[in-house]
Design an enzyme around this catalytic site. Structure first.
Site, mmCIF file in Angstrom:
data_model
loop_
_atom_site.group_PDB
_atom_site.id
_atom_site.type_symbol
_atom_site.label_atom_id
_atom_site.label_comp_id
_atom_site.label_asym_id
_atom_site.label_seq_id
_atom_site.Cartn_x
_atom_site.Cartn_y
_atom_site.Cartn_z
ATOM 1 N N CYS A 116 41.034 30.591 22.447
ATOM 2 C CA CYS A 116 41.227 31.434 23.640
ATOM 3 C C CYS A 116 41.659 30.636 24.870
ATOM 4 O O CYS A 116 42.666 30.949 25.510
ATOM 5 C CB CYS A 116 39.970 32.251 23.920
ATOM 6 S SG CYS A 116 38.524 31.307 24.475
ATOM 7 N N HIS A 150 34.734 33.374 26.629
ATOM 8 C CA HIS A 150 36.031 33.874 26.181
ATOM 9 C C HIS A 150 36.914 34.189 27.386
ATOM 10 O O HIS A 150 36.436 34.647 28.426
ATOM 11 C CB HIS A 150 35.853 35.134 25.328
ATOM 12 C CG HIS A 150 37.115 35.538 24.633
ATOM 13 N ND1 HIS A 150 37.654 34.836 23.576
ATOM 14 C CD2 HIS A 150 37.978 36.572 24.867
ATOM 15 C CE1 HIS A 150 38.767 35.421 23.177
ATOM 16 N NE2 HIS A 150 38.994 36.466 23.950
ATOM 17 N N HIS A 207 45.376 37.729 24.395
ATOM 18 C CA HIS A 207 44.411 36.647 24.148
ATOM 19 C C HIS A 207 44.436 36.222 22.683
ATOM 20 O O HIS A 207 45.046 36.889 21.833
ATOM 21 C CB HIS A 207 43.000 37.076 24.555
ATOM 22 C CG HIS A 207 42.399 38.137 23.685
ATOM 23 N ND1 HIS A 207 41.054 38.204 23.390
ATOM 24 C CD2 HIS A 207 42.952 39.197 23.014
ATOM 25 C CE1 HIS A 207 40.806 39.248 22.603
ATOM 26 N NE2 HIS A 207 41.931 39.865 22.370
#
Length: 344
Positions: A259, A308, A320
């Site tokens: 991420c 994240h 993402h």
């Protein structure tokens, strides 16, 4: 003549033991017969457990990324200090050589003074502290000896600093190995669970994930939200160019990403350097707590521990790298616990 003695009867203790054992055996058999066979977890239960393991793996991955970043930083700092120490040692050697030449010249003329004799002794560091020494030195010699002492102190401090950083580096490498093992353990555990599914169940999960992982060619309604800035727009376009690339923990492109690897790479393509980890990226700009105020290219931070991150794409979507087993994709911002946005 045959014996008429009665056969020996078993002892009461032995009878009790045998009876107890027989009863236990009967009970165990009955329990085994009545016990329900262990139920295999359903596809949804396996998916729930696997998703949780993937989330824990991503948490560990961001800590792993932080340890990697710290290791690289320490290695650069140690290298710089070692270069400084090497140059300082050369300078110190030059100063000592100069004093040695002066002493040799005085020796040849028979005029070597006590000050230089003291300098050439085994303990020159306390040279200037000796009584009446200063009166015997020329101004040039005093200055040279001060430089030598100052350089010795600097080198000692720099060597001590390098030693401390080497200890920190060793500790960081230990932490790196620990986190890497933790990530691998979580992923192995998830794979073990997935292996309990039938071929049909695996195919159903793959189909669900394929629907979530929209291909780069599929049109996604991103609305008309303006970009946060020119370089935010450039970062977003860079991230779009990576749609469909697989998630791999610790990866920073361009074959695969995690991420924060995707977001840091995307901003680097826009000429902007941001930190490597999601937790550090969370503090890299102005925080935006209202989803309605987000603009294209803003970082979007998820989960309470900030493990994240994605890029805002407009119309309630982010782009993402979600987790192991997925690819870089668009996803609704509401699918994860939103914390805040960050405008770089």
């Amino acid at each position: 003549m045959a014996s008429h003695r009665r056969p020996k009867q078993p002892s009461r203790t032995r009878v009790t033991v045998l009876t107890t054992a027989a009863a236990a055996a009967v009970a165990l058999s009955a329990n085994a017969a009545n016990a329900a066979p262990s139920e295999k977890p359903s596809k949804d239960e396996v998916k729930s457990k696997v998703d949780k393991l993937y989330e824990e793996a991503e948490q560990a991955t961001e800590k792993l990324n932080g340890a990697k970043e710290k290791q690289e930083k320490l290695q650069k700092e140690i290298s710089a200090i070692q270069d400084t120490v090497a140059r300082g040692q050369e300078e110190l050697n030059g100063l000592r050589d100069s004093m040695g030449l002066a002493a040799a010249a005085q020796y040849r003329t028979g005029s070597i003074d006590a000050s230089l004799q003291l300098f050439l002794s085994s303990n020159p560091d306390d040279y200037l502290d000796k009584a009446s020494t200063a009166d015997q030195l020329s101004a040039q010699q005093v200055e040279a000896l001060k430089k030598i002492q100052e350089k010795q102190r600097e080198l000692a401090q720099e060597r001590a600093e390098a030693s401390e950083k080497l200890k920190d580096l060793s500790s960081t490498r230990t932490e790196l190995a620990k986190k890497k093992k933790e990530v691998q353990g979580k992923l192995a555990e998830a794979q073990k669970l997935l292996n309990t599914l039938t071929a049909a169940e695996k195919a159903a999960l793959a189909a669900e994930d394929a629907r979530a992982s929209r291909s780069a060619s599929e049109r996604v309604n991103l609305g008309d939200t303006p970009p946060a800035s020119n370089f935010a727009a450039a970062a977003f376009r860079a991230a779009q160019s990576q749609l469909g690339k697989p998630y791999v923990y610790g990866a920073t492109g361009t074959a695969s990403y995690d991420c924060s690897g995707l977001t840091s790479w995307a901003y680097a393509q826009a000429g902007v350097s941001i930190p490597r980890t999601s937790q550090a990226q969370a503090n890299a700009g102005t925080k935006i707590y209202s989803q309605s105020q987000l603009k294209v290219g803003d970082l979007v931070i998820f989960y309470g521990d900030l493990h994240h991150v994605g890029l805002y794409a407009g119309n309630g979507q982010v782009i993402h790298a979600p987790r192991t087993g997925t690819v870089v994709r668009y996803e609704s911002i509401g699918n994860m616990p939103f914390q805040f946005g960050v405008r770089i």
